[in-house]
Design an enzyme around this catalytic site. Structure first.
Site, PDB file in Angstrom:
ATOM      1  N   HIS A  66     -16.988   0.621  17.522  1.00  0.00           N
ATOM      2  CA  HIS A  66     -17.927   1.710  17.830  1.00  0.00           C
ATOM      3  C   HIS A  66     -17.657   2.236  19.241  1.00  0.00           C
ATOM      4  O   HIS A  66     -18.353   1.900  20.194  1.00  0.00           O
ATOM      5  CB  HIS A  66     -19.368   1.239  17.683  1.00  0.00           C
ATOM      6  CG  HIS A  66     -19.770   0.980  16.265  1.00  0.00           C
ATOM      7  ND1 HIS A  66     -19.830  -0.285  15.725  1.00  0.00           N
ATOM      8  CD2 HIS A  66     -20.101   1.842  15.266  1.00  0.00           C
ATOM      9  CE1 HIS A  66     -20.211  -0.203  14.454  1.00  0.00           C
ATOM     10  NE2 HIS A  66     -20.370   1.072  14.145  1.00  0.00           N
ATOM     11  N   ASN A  67     -16.658   3.081  19.333  1.00  0.00           N
ATOM     12  CA  ASN A  67     -16.216   3.617  20.615  1.00  0.00           C
ATOM     13  C   ASN A  67     -15.915   5.107  20.488  1.00  0.00           C
ATOM     14  O   ASN A  67     -16.162   5.706  19.431  1.00  0.00           O
ATOM     15  CB  ASN A  67     -14.985   2.851  21.102  1.00  0.00           C
ATOM     16  CG  ASN A  67     -13.885   2.786  20.042  1.00  0.00           C
ATOM     17  OD1 ASN A  67     -13.625   3.765  19.343  1.00  0.00           O
ATOM     18  ND2 ASN A  67     -13.245   1.633  19.906  1.00  0.00           N
TER      19      ASN A  67
END
Length: 392
Positions: free
Chosen positions: A126-127
């Site tokens: 989750h970037n």
């Protein structure tokens, strides 16, 4: 095992490289800071520098010459100087002429996007690369011929922004973890779609600053409609709502086939929002529809993030989520995830926009076959593992 070690090293190397970039050169946070404090002349100079250095580089320009479904965001991350979200957002908005259509000041938009990108944490999955990937997938899906006459420009605009902000400031832990540990965010949002509410709050709070409010030239009614659309779409990315939204999408598909002889007609606002929710959800779950060398990188990244959560759960003495056990087979998990979650969603979407997404579904099944061929012969994953995907 060799593949796993290679991916792990790639994840570590990616984080180290981004830290090096931030330490040795002007970071993406700096443009936001200068735009806030600088004069108009400084803003123009900064904008020129950003465009020249990141957005209009030869590598980035070449990357976007060939817009296909299977775009490698890992490559985009490398050639954009670790600014994949800024690069993707600027390209998509410029190609769609949204700066002109929505009366957006480019410098203000870039300030917002660069700040959003800086708020994405250095998680394995989750970037900012994930956000850029979902944005590019959303942009591609919106081009389906069946959808061309359906959505207003404001709805398209909102869908793209929703993709940009949908996981901003994600802590690398899922909703269940935040609820179980009585995290302050879980308390704030009463255990309901904790992360999704947080992503929305972070984004809209940033827009309260005039230097980041790219909606400053739109009327109040448009801003209100935009906000409602964004909220409806981002909340729908909560995996605990997956089966509910999938059921609604199937019902919409069946009723549309009966009433309109298979031609997609979405005259009601509620129906259009439902399809936009489904579109963003598909984009969010599109990793396994890509070529295997890309899909496998995402798979190892999401599993590493789950493992890290499991490590923390073990230290805290709370139940470890089924995907947090490092002995869990990645291959089995991916096959189960595709069969149980991803394929039913994409099968429905492909029927809704037929024939535009057929190739995507074929690619998904090819990826599943590749994972299956790598599985060690052993009993199938338990129902506990299958059900755990709802909490991702």
């Amino acid at each position: 095992m060799i593949v796993m070690m290679t991916i792990d090293r790639a994840i570590e190397k990616s984080s180290m490289e981004q830290n090096d970039v931030e330490a040795q050169s002007p970071s993406i946070i700096q443009p936001a800071a200068v735009l806030e404090a600088g004069s108009s002349a400084q803003q123009e100079h900064l904008l020129h520098g950003v465009l020249k250095g990141k957005l209009n580089s030869e590598g980035v320009a070449e990357f976007f010459k060939h817009e296909v479904w299977d775009m490698d965001v890992f490559q985009l991350n490398a050639i954009s100087g670790n600014s994949p979200l800024v690069a993707a957002a600027y390209h998509v908005f410029k190609a769609r002429d949204l700066f002109s259509e929505m009366k957006i000041v480019p410098s203000v938009f870039l300030n917002f996007i660069s700040t959003i990108e800086s708020k994405y944490r250095q998680n394995p999955y989750h970037n900012a690369m994930h956000a850029a990937d979902v944005l590019l997938a959303t942009n591609h899906l919106l081009k389906a011929k069946a959808l061309e006459p359906i959505f207003t420009q404001l709805e398209v605009f909102a869908a793209l922004v929703a993709a940009i902000i949908h996981d901003v400031d994600h802590p690398g832990r899922n909703n269940q973890f935040l609820v179980s540990t009585e995290d302050s965010l879980a308390i704030l949002y009463n255990d309901e779609s904790v992360l999704e509410n947080h992503h929305l709050a972070v984004a809209f709070e940033l827009m309260k600053d005039p230097t980041r409010n790219f909606l400053e030239n739109t009327c109040k009614s448009q801003r209100q409609a935009f906000r409602k659309l964004i909220i409806d779409m981002v909340l729908a990315t909560d995996m605990s709502r997956h089966f509910k939204h999938l059921g609604q999408l199937k019902t919409l598909l069946e009723s549309n086939n009966v009433a309109n002889n298979g031609l997609l007609q979405l005259d009601k606002y509620h129906d259009r929002v439902e399809v936009l929710q489904g579109l963003l959800h598909c984009a969010d779950l599109s990793n396994q529809t890509k070529s295997f060398h890309v899909a496998s990188q995402w798979s190892h990244r999401i599993m590493e993030e789950s493992y890290r959560q499991g490590d923390e759960e073990r230290k805290l003495g709370i139940p470890v989520n089924p995907l947090g056990d490092r002995s869990v087979s990645i291959e089995k998990c991916q096959v189960t995830f595709i069969e149980y979650i991803v394929y039913p969603l994409w099968e429905t979407w492909a029927e809704l926009v037929y024939p535009d997404a057929q190739d995507i579904v074929f690619s998904l099944m090819d990826t599943k076959d590749q994972w299956q061929s790598r599985m060690i012969h052993s009993p199938p994953p338990s129902s506990e593992v299958s059900e755990s995907f709802e909490a991702i």
